[in-house]
Design an enzyme around this catalytic site. Structure first.
Site, PDB file in Angstrom:
ATOM      1  N   ASN A 125     -43.255  19.360  -9.712  1.00 28.84           N
ATOM      2  CA  ASN A 125     -42.184  18.841 -10.555  1.00 28.84           C
ATOM      3  C   ASN A 125     -40.793  19.117  -9.982  1.00 28.84           C
ATOM      4  O   ASN A 125     -39.858  19.414 -10.710  1.00 28.84           O
ATOM      5  CB  ASN A 125     -42.312  19.397 -11.978  1.00 28.84           C
ATOM      6  CG  ASN A 125     -41.453  18.680 -13.009  1.00 28.84           C
ATOM      7  OD1 ASN A 125     -41.025  19.286 -13.988  1.00 28.84           O
ATOM      8  ND2 ASN A 125     -41.185  17.421 -12.829  1.00 28.84           N
ATOM      9  N   ARG A 171     -41.027  14.191  -6.631  1.00 30.77           N
ATOM     10  CA  ARG A 171     -41.364  12.843  -7.084  1.00 30.77           C
ATOM     11  C   ARG A 171     -41.171  12.636  -8.583  1.00 30.77           C
ATOM     12  O   ARG A 171     -40.541  11.655  -9.002  1.00 30.77           O
ATOM     13  CB  ARG A 171     -42.801  12.499  -6.687  1.00 30.77           C
ATOM     14  CG  ARG A 171     -42.975  12.377  -5.187  1.00 30.77           C
ATOM     15  CD  ARG A 171     -44.405  12.301  -4.778  1.00 30.77           C
ATOM     16  NE  ARG A 171     -45.018  13.628  -4.858  1.00 30.77           N
ATOM     17  CZ  ARG A 171     -46.276  13.883  -4.571  1.00 30.77           C
ATOM     18  NH1 ARG A 171     -47.088  12.903  -4.205  1.00 30.77           N
ATOM     19  NH2 ARG A 171     -46.756  15.101  -4.639  1.00 30.77           N
TER      20      ARG A 171
END
Length: 158
Positions: free
Chosen positions: A11, A14
């Site tokens: 996290n 992308r």
């Protein structure tokens, strides 16, 4: 309210990029009162951290500030809270299927399913590469985010 969760490994690359791009499209379309966006990671390595500096720089060059986002791990209640849980690659898709209660499994999709020329493909992880990878990923995500928004508008909003 239609809720979308973008999921990648930690996290920080992308999925925060996808959340930032998608939120901008939602805001520009005047749909903020109908669509909510968030992102999460399969692993907790970066929990509480800001996105990767290269992701933030790439997004900012394109007019999107993702610096306020904080990494978090996918939670069990995410599958109930979000209408769509979008995996950035096949490993995330598999991990999400393992975590998700079976009755909610249809909420899990590949992000690239909304990108005509890349359906079912992985969004490559730019983490271990150079700046070009972040630019390429941004472009790929931007295309998918537009397709995703069109799908939601067509099939899920009044």
């Amino acid at each position: 309210m239609f809720r979308v969760l973008f999921v990648c490994t930690g996290n920080i690359c992308r999925s925060p990029t996808a959340a930032g791009i998608f939120q901008m499209l939602v805001d520009n379309g005047g749909l903020s009162d109908q669509i909510e966006t968030d992102s999460a990671g399969i692993g907790s390595w970066h929990s509480g951290e800001a996105p990767d500096p290269r992701s933030m720089e790439t997004a900012l060059r394109r007019g999107i500030d993702i610096s306020a986002q904080q990494a978090r791990t996918v939670r069990p209640d995410d599958f109930e809270q979000f209408n769509l849980v979008l995996a950035m690659d096949l490993s995330h898709f598999s991990a999400l299927k393992d975590l998700c209660p079976k009755p909610l499994a249809a909420r899990i999709r590949m992000f690239t399913d909304f990108t005509p020329r890349a359906a079912g493909q992985d969004v490559p992880d730019p983490y271990h590469g150079g700046d070009y990878g972040f630019e390429r990923v941004f472009d790929m995500i931007e295309t998918g985010a537009k397709g995703l928004l069109a799908e939601i508008e067509l099939n899920h909003l009044k």
